[in-house]
Each structure stands twice: as structure tokens, then as C-alpha cells.
Design a protein around this motif. Structure first.
Motif, PDB file in Angstrom:
ATOM      1  N   GLU A  26       0.818  -1.209   0.000  1.00 56.45           N
ATOM      2  CA  GLU A  26       0.000   0.000   0.000  1.00 56.45           C
ATOM      3  C   GLU A  26       0.853   1.260   0.000  1.00 56.45           C
ATOM      4  OE1 GLU A  26      -3.282   2.316   2.826  1.00 56.45           O
ATOM      5  OE2 GLU A  26      -2.573   0.323   3.382  1.00 56.45           O
ATOM      6  N   VAL A  27       1.878   1.286   0.846  1.00 54.25           N
ATOM      7  CA  VAL A  27       2.693   2.497   1.019  1.00 54.25           C
ATOM      8  C   VAL A  27       3.830   2.559   0.010  1.00 54.25           C
ATOM      9  CG1 VAL A  27       4.164   3.772   2.630  1.00 54.25           C
ATOM     10  CG2 VAL A  27       2.086   2.624   3.457  1.00 54.25           C
ATOM     11  N   LYS A  30       3.425   4.482  -3.278  1.00 54.43           N
ATOM     12  CA  LYS A  30       3.278   5.922  -3.065  1.00 54.43           C
ATOM     13  C   LYS A  30       4.620   6.576  -2.805  1.00 54.43           C
ATOM     14  CE  LYS A  30      -1.385   5.271  -1.212  1.00 54.43           C
ATOM     15  NZ  LYS A  30      -2.269   5.362  -0.031  1.00 54.43           N
ATOM     16  N   ILE A  33       6.384   6.744  -6.227  1.00 52.65           N
ATOM     17  CA  ILE A  33       5.849   7.801  -7.084  1.00 52.65           C
ATOM     18  C   ILE A  33       6.351   9.161  -6.630  1.00 52.65           C
ATOM     19  CG2 ILE A  33       3.712   8.991  -7.729  1.00 52.65           C
ATOM     20  CD1 ILE A  33       2.353   6.207  -7.655  1.00 52.65           C
ATOM     21  N   THR A  34       6.397   9.367  -5.316  1.00 51.98           N
ATOM     22  CA  THR A  34       6.913  10.629  -4.781  1.00 51.98           C
ATOM     23  C   THR A  34       8.386  10.800  -5.123  1.00 51.98           C
ATOM     24  OG1 THR A  34       5.336  10.532  -2.941  1.00 51.98           O
ATOM     25  CG2 THR A  34       7.240  11.973  -2.675  1.00 51.98           C
ATOM     26  N   THR A  97       5.885  14.722   3.050  1.00 54.52           N
ATOM     27  CA  THR A  97       5.213  13.594   2.402  1.00 54.52           C
ATOM     28  C   THR A  97       5.898  12.273   2.735  1.00 54.52           C
ATOM     29  OG1 THR A  97       4.529  15.015   0.567  1.00 54.52           O
ATOM     30  CG2 THR A  97       4.470  12.634   0.192  1.00 54.52           C
ATOM     31  N   LEU A 101       4.363   9.098   4.946  1.00 53.29           N
ATOM     32  CA  LEU A 101       4.263   7.765   4.372  1.00 53.29           C
ATOM     33  C   LEU A 101       5.088   6.753   5.164  1.00 53.29           C
ATOM     34  CD1 LEU A 101       4.463   8.660   0.569  1.00 53.29           C
ATOM     35  CD2 LEU A 101       2.490   7.675   1.759  1.00 53.29           C
TER      36      LEU A 101
END
Length: 311
Positions: A26-27, A30, A33-34, A97, A101
Motif C-alpha cells: 500500500e505504502v 506511493k 511515485i513521490t 510527504t 508515508l
């Protein structure tokens, strides 16, 4: 080599339970992508430990497949960068961010994170491809009358990472011996896909969650980030702020068709007369600590950076 990118390896040990894998899936995307939004980012490999090499019984409590029993297990995330500054700038510009995360993963972390920088001293890694790409690659090699290339299948390889600490003043001799060993394995042992020799050059304070005292005390409150700051200050460093480990640490990164191929292949250094001499004199006699090999499986990866490596 100096023309190669740098690799930041974020190392942690996590609780081996189903919820940990759910959180990672899940994490993890992300975070990727960051990270990929920042200039200087070249790619990544997310690796999860599956076992160890027992070294003919020296580590007899371990085995090549410990996915059900190993606890904690290691998680290594390679991120590849144009230079150190690009990586440190990414952490600075995306601090809130990334902090939020990563804070969502803290309930599965047992040790870490520790994010060291590695220089690629030498490499012989093929590009990553899918099974449907293989006929075209083989056909091109035949058309050019070249030897059949080794194939690295995306997310379908076993990766062996060997930790070696090298005696002071023995670095050059060790590198030469390690490269000879790896070249011998790739030429003669079935299932060897490719390799890199990595030398640690320091570590990232911010990437290792080594914040300043005020930030450290807030490190369990992922949605409430502190100010960007470490014991080395709030400026973006262009060199690793935490100095390199002494004695020098090297990682031997090898890729194999399977963990079974890796297990058998590493054993050649003990039982093949020619390779044993190369490895004994070129590697083992120069060590303060090691070798210790862990086996990993790729979870996620973006391997375009491998095409840019200079051997």
C-alpha cells in the motif's frame, strides 16, 4: 566508477507477518511515485529477504528459503541517483510527504532504517526484461554473431547480497579478487545472471531517520512531521553527511535464476579447486568481517538505470 550513478540502499528489518506485506504494497508505490518526481532519480529495486546462505553449515541455523520462519526479515530498497545531492534534495523537498508515508510503516519496523550510499566499483548486469522480450534479444544476438546474452527476468530472479568488511590498505587487492571471482562464476556456473561490486561511501542522515533531538522525539507521529533537520544541520548536503564505515564495507550484489542456483553457485567457491584459490587469496584473506550472504526476491523494480552502467 565515477561515471556511474550512486545507489542509496535503505536497509531495515521488519516484522514477518501478513499485515507487513499489506502495508508494503500500500505504502511502497506511493513512496516510489513521490521519489520518482524528483530530478536526478534514475530507478529503484525493492527487495525482500527470503533466506540466507548457510555457508556449508557455518550459519547452520539458516537456509535458502526462510520466508515462513525468518523473523525479523530484511527489506532493502535500492534507489539510484545521478549524485548524492539529488537524493538529499529529494528528501528535503518532499520531507513532509515522505515522513508521513514512512510513519505508516513504523509498526512493522524492528530495526532501521539505515540508508547508506554505495559507489558502483564495477558491474556486469544485463538489462531487465520480460519473457516475451527474450526471443527478440536472442535473435538480435544471433544476427550480430554475438554470444548468447544472460537474461534478467523482471521480478523473477534471486538476488544474493554479500556483506564484506575489508582490511585497511587491502581495498584494491580485494576489489581485484572479488571481480575475478565474479567473472569466473558468470562464465562457468549455471544460472548466474549478473553482478555488481558496491563500496559504501557514507550514509544519509535524513534517509536514515537520524533527525535532530527534537525531531527524533516526534519520530513516532507520522502525520505530525517536525522541521527538516538533522545533527548535521538543515542544509542540503552534496556529500554523504555520515562518514563511510571503517573498515571499508563492500556489498557483492549477485543475481541468479533462482535461490537454488545461487546456493549451488556460491558453493563453488568452497569446492572448485580453481575458484577456491581465486576466492581464498583474492577475497577471504583481505577481510575483517564476512562474508555473509542474504537472499532476496524483487518486489518492485524499475531497472532502466542498469543500461547506463559503466564497467
Amino acid at each position: 566508477m565515477k561515471n556511474n550513478p550512486v545507489i542509496a540502499i535503505n536497509e531495515s528489518r521488519i516484522y514477518n507477518r501478513p499485515e507487513s506485506y499489506e502495508t508494503m504494497m500500500e505504502v511502497g508505490p506511493k513512496v516510489c511515485i513521490t521519489t520518482a518526481n524528483h530530478p536526478g532519480f534514475m530507478g529503484f529495486e525493492q527487495l525482500i529477504q527470503t533466506g540466507i546462505h548457510p555457508m556449508a553449515g557455518r550459519y547452520g541455523g539458516g537456509s535458502i528459503d526462510m520466508r515462513e520462519t525468518l523473523n525479523p526479515l530484511a527489506m532493502y530498497q535500492y534507489t539510484v541517483w545521478k549524485d548524492v545531492y539529488s537524493h538529499e534534495e529529494m528528501h528535503h523537498d518532499n520531507f513532509d510527504t515522505i515522513y508521513e508515508l514512512c510513519g505508516r510503516c513504523l509498526d512493522m519496523v524492528i530495526e532501521g532504517p539505515w540508508e547508506a550510499y554505495y559507489e558502483i566499483r564495477q558491474s556486469d548486469l544485463p538489462s531487465i526484461m520480460g519473457m516475451t522480450d527474450v526471443p527478440a534479444v536472442l535473435g538480435e544476438a544471433f544476427g550480430r554473431q554475438q554470444s548468447i546474452p544472460h537474461i534478467a527476468l523482471a521480478e523473477r530472479r534471486a538476488i544474493a547480497v554479500g556483506d564484506h568488511w575489508v582490511m585497511k590498505g587491502h581495498e584494491q587487492a580485494f576489489e581485484e579478487g572479488a571481480v575475478k571471482t565474479l567473472q569466473w562464476l558468470k562464465e562457468f556456473v549455471p544460472g548466474m545472471v549478473g553482478w555488481m561490486l558496491l563500496k559504501q561511501t557514507g550514509a544519509s542522515a535524513i534517509g536514515s531517520f537520524q533527525l535532530d533531538p527534537e525531531g527524533m522525539l516526534k519520530a513516532t507521529l507520522g502525520a505530525n512531521p517536525p522541521q527538516y533537520n538533522t545533527n548535521y544541520g538543515a542544509e542540503i548536503p552534496s556529500e554523504p553527511p555520515i562518514p563511510a564505515r571503517a573498515p571499508a564495507q563492500y556489498l557483492v550484489h549477485m543475481e541468479w535464476e533462482s535461490a537454488e542456483h545461487a546456493h549451488t553457485g556460491l558453493g563453488y567457491a568452497m569446492v572448485d579447486y580453481e575458484l577456491r584459490g581465486i576466492h581464498n587469496n583474492g577475497v577471504l584473506k583481505h577481510l575483517d568481517k564476512g562474508p555473509y550472504y542474504m537472499f532476496f526476491a524483487p518486489m518492485m523494480e524499475q531497472g532502466m538505470w542498469r543500461r547506463k552502467l559503466v564497467s
